[in-house]
Design an enzyme around this catalytic site. Structure first.
Site, PDB file in Angstrom:
ATOM      1  N   ASP A   1       0.844  -1.186   0.000  1.00  0.00           N
ATOM      2  CA  ASP A   1       0.000   0.000   0.000  1.00  0.00           C
ATOM      3  C   ASP A   1       0.884   1.242   0.000  1.00  0.00           C
ATOM      4  OD1 ASP A   1       0.860   0.232   2.738  1.00  0.00           O
ATOM      5  OD2 ASP A   1      -0.758  -1.110   3.299  1.00  0.00           O
TER       6      ASP A   1
ATOM      7  N   ASP B   1       1.027   5.064   1.647  1.00  0.00           N
ATOM      8  CA  ASP B   1       0.501   6.003   2.633  1.00  0.00           C
ATOM      9  C   ASP B   1       1.013   7.405   2.340  1.00  0.00           C
ATOM     10  OD1 ASP B   1      -0.768   3.903   3.893  1.00  0.00           O
ATOM     11  OD2 ASP B   1       0.857   3.573   5.334  1.00  0.00           O
TER      12      ASP B   1
ATOM     13  N   ASP C   1       8.443   5.350  14.130  1.00  0.00           N
ATOM     14  CA  ASP C   1       9.033   4.322  14.988  1.00  0.00           C
ATOM     15  C   ASP C   1      10.479   3.999  14.606  1.00  0.00           C
ATOM     16  OD1 ASP C   1       8.283   3.151  12.596  1.00  0.00           O
ATOM     17  OD2 ASP C   1       6.904   1.703  13.488  1.00  0.00           O
TER      18      ASP C   1
END
Length: 469
Positions: free
Chosen positions: A84, A86, A164
């Site tokens: 995907d 983003d 992260d």
């Protein structure tokens, strides 16, 4: 695949090193920023989905900053095909909704915009700011430090500090097609190092699921978790027990249904991360690693990986039915001992208990728990149907899944279960005529039916004997 990743990493690093226009600076937070111009990286717009480009361009033309971010950029640089794409922007979710009629806003903990193009969904997030800059309505954490609400908006630099791992702090700028790499993300891609941004313990406490993401990225990308990032994991693994079970179900899908389940399981065991997800199963295997339950885990993970890598379908119903079979048997034996029920009936009573307990940590949807029950019930029927009733059992919609579990049980346990599995294997693989012969010669075929009233049978035998005399 790993060789291809290494080749792309080397090319990426060499190209970025030789660029004369490359910019490197250090932010006030101490995080480094590297800007790689278009002619020094390998990403092309032809590799980005048409729908993602539509979103990027419309945001940009409307006066907003727009970037492709995270795993999509990382995978393109590694020569992989992203699952995907983003997008991140300085537009608020409400601003995004005004621009796109096909937009819906989702999420409470993190407010996101989903731009829907049929089955394709482009996720758009607003730049995150530091949660310490928010108020009770936009930012909230519990006593352990886990973020319960985090809708503080900020700049792209602040957003990068909130990411992260460094390999996910990569931004593709649609305005000039450059890449912004924070914290040495490009260098970490080259060296195969998974490094957290910020203090590892603090970041894990903010979101304990990051510990599972560390494992998943390490196996998926063939990377090593940085020593400082790995150090606190075992101590903080218990924090996963506080994560909503619905979210853990989604994480379990990513861990065990992407072709790396066996490797993820082994690394989760190493760091103590398997127990919070499967407490019942962990209690079965902690004392005896050679227990059939432990062998079942290895076989289920390996078989699932093989099916995924061969593009064959996999279902959570079979996966959870197989993993939880031995906790089910243990619970059934306890019920049988406490209540005096036959083990067959106790198994039916234990099914609800096991599924309820497991759903406290991983919320398995009913569309999978119901078939799992059917698969379990058929395990009990296999033991009683080695006769002409086997034909009827084969007509069950869940026969194939239940049969596969029986074969795995035979490998894991041996003994009587292996004999049962072997009988059914011969029966299934035989032609119609041979099946009839096998069914008639089954261990329970042709035997005398038990008299339901032993006393009546005794009196009958006695009277017959007297008449004979």
């Amino acid at each position: 695949m790993f060789r291809r990743i290494s080749q792309f990493c080397k090319q990426l690093f060499d190209d970025s090193q030789t660029s004369k226009n490359q910019e490197i600076e250090t932010l006030d937070s101490g995080l480094s920023l590297e800007i790689v111009p278009r002619d020094s990286h390998s990403i092309s717009r032809r590799q980005i989905s048409e729908n993602a480009l539509k979103v990027l361009y419309r945001l940009h033309k409307s006066g907003y900053k727009a970037y492709l971010v995270g795993g999509g950029v990382r995978d393109l640089l590694l020569g992989l095909e992203p699952k995907d794409f983003d997008v991140v922007t300085d537009a608020t979710p409400e601003d995004i909704k005004k621009l796109f009629r096909n937009c819906r806003l989702v999420g409470r903990r993190f407010r996101l915009a989903h731009i829907v193009f049929g089955r394709d969904i482009i996720e758009v997030a607003t730049f995150r700011g530091h949660h310490s800059h928010g108020n009770d309505k936009t930012s909230k954490a519990n006593a352990s430090g886990r973020l319960l609400r985090d809708n503080v908006y900020g700049s792209i630099d602040e957003d990068a500090e909130r990411r992260d791992f460094t390999v996910n702090a990569l931004y593709y700028d649609i305005s000039d097609f450059s890449i912004r790499s924070y914290g040495g993300g490009l260098q970490d891609l080259k060296s195969g190092t998974l490094r957290l941004i910020g203090d590892p313990e603090t970041r894990y406490r903010e979101d304990p699921v990051r510990m599972l993401r560390a494992v998943r990225f390490a196996t998926k990308l063939n990377m090593q978790i940085d020593a400082s990032a790995a150090a606190p994991i075992r101590k903080l693994a218990h924090l996963l027990s506080d994560i909503p079970s619905a979210r853990m179900y989604e994480e379990a899908l990513k861990l065990f249904f992407a072709g790396k389940g066996e490797a993820n399981f082994e690394m989760m065991q190493e760091y103590g991360l398997f127990q919070p997800l499967f407490p019942l199963l962990h209690s079965c295997i902690k004392e005896n690693p050679k227990d059939p339950a432990a062998r079942m885990i290895q076989m289920v993970m390996a078989n699932t990986d093989a099916r995924v890598n061969q593009d064959k379908p996999v279902t959570p119903a079979f996966f959870y039915a197989a993993l939880l079979w031995y906790p089910l048997r243990t619970r059934a034996e306890e019920i049988a001992l406490e209540s005096g029920l036959p083990l067959y009936d106790a198994c039916f009573a234990a099914m609800g208990d096991i599924l309820e307990d497991q759903c406290r940590s991983i919320s398995i949807p009913r569309r999978f728990t119901a078939p799992a029950r059917d698969i379990w019930q058929m395990q009990l029927r296999f033991e009683r149907s080695q006769n002409p009733r086997a034909f009827k059992l084969m007509e069950s919609p869940k026969f194939r899944a239940a049969y596969d579990l029986l074969q795995l049980r035979g490998e894991a346990e041996g003994g009587a279960v292996a004999k049962n599995a072997h009988w059914w294997k011969n029966f299934v693989q035989a032609d119609e005529a041979t099946r009839t012969v096998i069914a008639k010669s089954g261990p329970k075929a042709g035997g005398r039916k038990r008299n339901r009233n032993p006393r009546r049978r005794k009196r009958s035998d006695s009277s017959n004997g007297s008449a004979a005399e």
